[in-house]
Design an enzyme around this catalytic site. Structure first.
Site, mmCIF file in Angstrom:
data_model
loop_
_atom_site.group_PDB
_atom_site.id
_atom_site.type_symbol
_atom_site.label_atom_id
_atom_site.label_comp_id
_atom_site.label_asym_id
_atom_site.label_seq_id
_atom_site.Cartn_x
_atom_site.Cartn_y
_atom_site.Cartn_z
ATOM 1 N N TYR A 141 -1.015 -10.697 -6.325
ATOM 2 C CA TYR A 141 -1.491 -10.948 -7.688
ATOM 3 C C TYR A 141 -0.342 -11.094 -8.686
ATOM 4 O O TYR A 141 -0.478 -11.767 -9.690
ATOM 5 C CB TYR A 141 -2.394 -9.800 -8.154
ATOM 6 C CG TYR A 141 -3.858 -9.968 -7.859
ATOM 7 C CD1 TYR A 141 -4.304 -10.256 -6.573
ATOM 8 C CD2 TYR A 141 -4.808 -9.824 -8.870
ATOM 9 C CE1 TYR A 141 -5.647 -10.388 -6.302
ATOM 10 C CE2 TYR A 141 -6.163 -9.955 -8.603
ATOM 11 C CZ TYR A 141 -6.573 -10.234 -7.324
ATOM 12 O OH TYR A 141 -7.911 -10.364 -7.063
ATOM 13 N N LYS A 192 -2.408 -6.467 7.380
ATOM 14 C CA LYS A 192 -2.374 -7.617 8.291
ATOM 15 C C LYS A 192 -0.995 -7.595 8.933
ATOM 16 O O LYS A 192 -0.208 -8.554 8.845
ATOM 17 C CB LYS A 192 -2.645 -8.909 7.501
ATOM 18 C CG LYS A 192 -2.869 -10.138 8.369
ATOM 19 C CD LYS A 192 -4.210 -10.161 9.078
ATOM 20 C CE LYS A 192 -4.279 -11.313 10.055
ATOM 21 N NZ LYS A 192 -5.497 -11.317 10.877
ATOM 22 N N ASP A 224 -9.096 -8.348 8.771
ATOM 23 C CA ASP A 224 -10.234 -9.115 9.298
ATOM 24 C C ASP A 224 -11.191 -8.188 10.045
ATOM 25 O O ASP A 224 -12.416 -8.244 9.860
ATOM 26 C CB ASP A 224 -9.761 -10.279 10.185
ATOM 27 C CG ASP A 224 -8.719 -9.874 11.228
ATOM 28 O OD1 ASP A 224 -8.200 -8.733 11.155
ATOM 29 O OD2 ASP A 224 -8.422 -10.691 12.120
ATOM 30 N N ASP A 252 -15.739 -5.927 -2.993
ATOM 31 C CA ASP A 252 -16.959 -6.715 -3.215
ATOM 32 C C ASP A 252 -17.883 -6.598 -2.006
ATOM 33 O O ASP A 252 -19.103 -6.444 -2.136
ATOM 34 C CB ASP A 252 -16.636 -8.203 -3.437
ATOM 35 C CG ASP A 252 -16.528 -8.570 -4.913
ATOM 36 O OD1 ASP A 252 -16.107 -7.698 -5.693
ATOM 37 O OD2 ASP A 252 -16.856 -9.723 -5.266
#
Ligand code: IPM
Ligand code: MG
Length: 357
Positions: A141, A192, A224, A252
């Site tokens: 970000y 990851k 994932d 979310d």
């Protein structure tokens, strides 16, 4: 001493949902001697329309001076074509960054009354209680360099940089371990590390810190797989810690386990527990101004504000109990409505919480 709360309703449903949280706080001022003074200002598109920027410097200063900030939501169709540097979201990101709110706590807690509101089977989600700890001021970000450049062949290329320094990883890991100590002592760090060096370092640092919390059981999971496990068997999780972008996405996803993203509160804290509190959902421009939104995420965010920044755990518990009570009464906004329940508007929901206090 009277504590100062800056309220930034923002855009879309922001003003409606914050109005309901303010009702609750006003009621507590009268009934329980909550000693706060609230002032309002603009953020997001609302600020852009007046100041030409999504957060005025003056508002930034007010936020830094306040004991806590309560924010609604930012963004909407109207501002989508603006240059990225002045988009509503930038106002929010500037607040997070300049207030150094690196620790974002997003509890995905299922009120038992809502076990049927989730799209997942009730037996999968019943009893769910996860805390997502999202790093909020670093990662992709904020990493530099970033932008859109033109290559030698004339083609444009967009680029962002995913970076985490050791100190950034350490401080968020400590927050997560400490949260785990107060809960079920299980921590899942999401990365990851099989592909990205930045999260290889993330994993290494989390492992380095783990011995300081010998009671906490630590697991690492690729993002994932974590996304899959969240819908397969979400109750395996207690505390999850992850970087900024993975945390955005997984929170979310986790919210839907609780019935609706309209239920998910959040706290964004600096190293002194000064913070900004906002629902995890967005500005929902499609239902803005219709008195349809679910104000409970914002009301529960106000409860988190009382707990973490204003030192009134008693009142945080009181609000959470009141929310439980209105759900017991069968009151539901559209997003959590199911057969046999009573559908209420945003303001009716707020009134019901005040009555239940
Ligand atoms: C959130 C939101 C923000 C984010 C947006 C509005 C910038 O999605 O708080 O999760 O990506 O952090
Ligand atoms: Mg998000």
């Amino acid at each position: 001493m009277t504590q100062q709360v800056l309220v930034l309703p923002g855009d879309g449903i922001g003003p409606e949902i914050t109005a309901e949280a303010l009702k609750v706080l006003e009621a507590l001022k009268i009934s329980d001697g909550l000693d706060i003074e609230m002032s309002e200002d603009l953020v997001g598109g609302a600020a852009y329309d007046v100041h030409g920027v999504p957060l005025a410097d003056e508002t930034m200063e007010k936020a830094k001076a306040a004991d806590a900030v309560l924010l609604g939501a930012v963004g909407g169709y109207k501002w989508e074509s603006l240059d990225i540097s002045v988009r509503p979201e930038k106002g929010l990101l500037r607040l997070r960054s300049e207030m150094q709110l690196f620790a974002n706590l997003r509890p995905a807690f299922l009120f038992p009354q809502l076990a049927n509101a989730s799209t997942l089977k009730p037996e999968v989600v019943a009893g769910l209680d996860i805390l997502i700890v999202r790093e909020l001021t670093g990662g992709i970000y904020f990493g530099q360099p970033r932008g859109i450049r033109t290559l030698e062949n004339g083609e444009r290329q967009g680029f962002n940089t995913y970076v985490y320094s050791e100190s950034e990883i350490k401080r968020i890991a400590h927050v997560a371990f400490q949260a785990a100590m107060k809960r079920n002592k299980k921590l899942t760090s999401v990365d990851k590390a099989n592909v990205l060096e930045v999260t290889e370092l993330w994993r290494e640092i989390v492992n380095q810190i783990a011995p300081e919390y010998p009671e906490v059981e630590v697991k690492h999971m690729y993002v994932d797989n974590a996304a899959m496990q969240l819908v397969l068997n979400p109750k395996q999780f207690d505390v999850m810690v992850t970087g900024n972008m993975f945390g955005d996405i997984l929170s979310d996803e986790a919210s839907m386990l609780t019935g609706s993203i309209g239920m998910l509160a959040s706290a964004s804290l600096d190293s002194n527990n000064k913070g900004m509190y906002e629902p995890s959902h967005g500005s929902a421009p499609d239902i803005a101004g219709k008195n349809l939104a679910n104000p409970l995420a914002t009301i529960l965010s106000a409860a988190m504000m009382l707990r973490y920044s204003l030192n009134r755990e008693d009142l945080a518990v009181k609000i959470e109990a009141a929310v439980g009570k209105v759900l017991d009464q069968g009151l539901r906004t559209g997003d959590i409505f199911s057969e046999g329940m009573t559908k209420v508007s945003c303001s009716e929901m707020g009134d019901a919480v005040v009555a239940a206090l």
